[in-house]
Design a protein around this motif. Structure first.
Motif, mmCIF file in Angstrom:
data_model
loop_
_atom_site.group_PDB
_atom_site.id
_atom_site.type_symbol
_atom_site.label_atom_id
_atom_site.label_comp_id
_atom_site.label_asym_id
_atom_site.label_seq_id
_atom_site.Cartn_x
_atom_site.Cartn_y
_atom_site.Cartn_z
ATOM 1 N N ALA A 227 0.864 -1.078 0.145
ATOM 2 C CA ALA A 227 0.073 -0.048 -0.044
ATOM 3 C C ALA A 227 0.869 1.322 0.045
ATOM 4 O O ALA A 227 1.806 1.178 0.530
ATOM 5 C CB ALA A 227 -0.985 -0.039 1.241
ATOM 6 N N THR B 180 -6.090 -6.207 2.740
ATOM 7 C CA THR B 180 -5.656 -5.069 3.464
ATOM 8 C C THR B 180 -5.128 -5.171 4.755
ATOM 9 O O THR B 180 -5.586 -6.204 5.566
ATOM 10 C CB THR B 180 -7.132 -4.483 3.586
ATOM 11 O OG1 THR B 180 -7.895 -4.258 2.100
ATOM 12 C CG2 THR B 180 -7.333 -3.064 4.240
ATOM 13 N N GLU C 143 -3.531 -1.433 -1.654
ATOM 14 C CA GLU C 143 -3.499 -2.758 -0.862
ATOM 15 C C GLU C 143 -2.004 -3.276 -0.910
ATOM 16 O O GLU C 143 -1.232 -2.838 -1.661
ATOM 17 C CB GLU C 143 -4.343 -3.476 -1.409
ATOM 18 C CG GLU C 143 -5.988 -2.939 -1.333
ATOM 19 C CD GLU C 143 -6.837 -3.641 -2.459
ATOM 20 O OE1 GLU C 143 -7.976 -3.881 -2.129
ATOM 21 O OE2 GLU C 143 -6.476 -3.460 -3.645
#
Length: 232
Positions: free
Chosen positions: A37, A56, A88
């Protein structure tokens, strides 16, 4: 040639001719972290016989899987049309081969080829179907049902009864502790649905596993098929 990836196989020769010089086969190993991410996505991955997992990660380090991507689509397709920033973590769930193309090369090709844009969006939508259904599934259905659904989807992609899945990744997928995974797997094994050993799950009774799964398995399968159905 057959590319063994639905996105590439769906493209007309004119689009393939533009992409072919930039496509390279990559061999990916289980648990490889390909994106984090906040990073800029450099490459688009189009699975052949591997499976990618999109998770996530929360502040405390806990993780939950939002979707998986197999040969029906790819990771980074929408990034090539919009923001290249990943939001992510993307890891390799099942090792194997994938086609890799630099994101910028796919973006350049899409600028002048509307049909390529349509195919990119179509296959990205197929992963969104799964993500949306998985969100509802994670909130509404029991862990046993979700595990059954996930095993069925993995078997579909690998076309094999033997699934190289670790307890660690199953816990990420379900968003539960490993002890919970052990208990659920043991129950499924006791009922003759699977055989479970360290790092490997064998599907022994697929119809039974389908009965154990929630409605989300059929919903995802039918939704993806409808999304990827060739235009008449």
């Amino acid at each position: 040639m057959a590319w063994d990836n639905h996105f590439l196989d769906s493209l007309a020769e004119a689009e393939i001719a533009v992409l072919r010089p930039h496509l390279a086969e990559a061999r990916l190993s289980r648990n490889d972290v390909l994106e984090e991410a906040g990073q800029t996505v450099a490459d688009v991955y189009l699975p052949i016989d591997c499976i990618l997992s999109i998770v996530t990660v929360m502040r405390d380090g806990s993780q939950v899987e939002s979707r998986t991507i197999g040969r029906e689509s790819g990771y980074g397709l929408l990034h090539a049309l919009g923001s290249p920033v990943s939001y992510e973590r993307m890891i390799v769930q099942v090792g194997g081969r994938a086609w890799r193309i630099p994101l910028e090369r796919l973006r350049d090709a899409a600028r002048s080829r509307p049909e390529l844009v349509r195919c990119i969006v179509q296959h990205a939508q197929a992963t969104i179907v799964q993500s949306a259904q998985s969100t509802a599934c994670n909130s509404l259905h029991a862990a046993e049902q979700r595990l059954a659904r996930w095993l069925l989807m993995t078997q579909d992609r690998l076309e094999s009864d033997l699934l190289p899945l670790t307890q660690e990744h199953m816990s990420i997928m379900l968003g539960v502790q490993r002890t919970t995974v052990t208990a659920i797997a043991s129950e499924l094994q006791a009922r003759g649905l699977i055989s479970y050993t360290r790092g490997k799950v064998t599907v022994c009774d697929r119809p039974g596993l389908e009965r154990t799964s929630c409605e989300c398995y059929a919903a995802i399968r039918n939704g993806v098929e409808a999304m990827l159905k060739p235009r008449s």
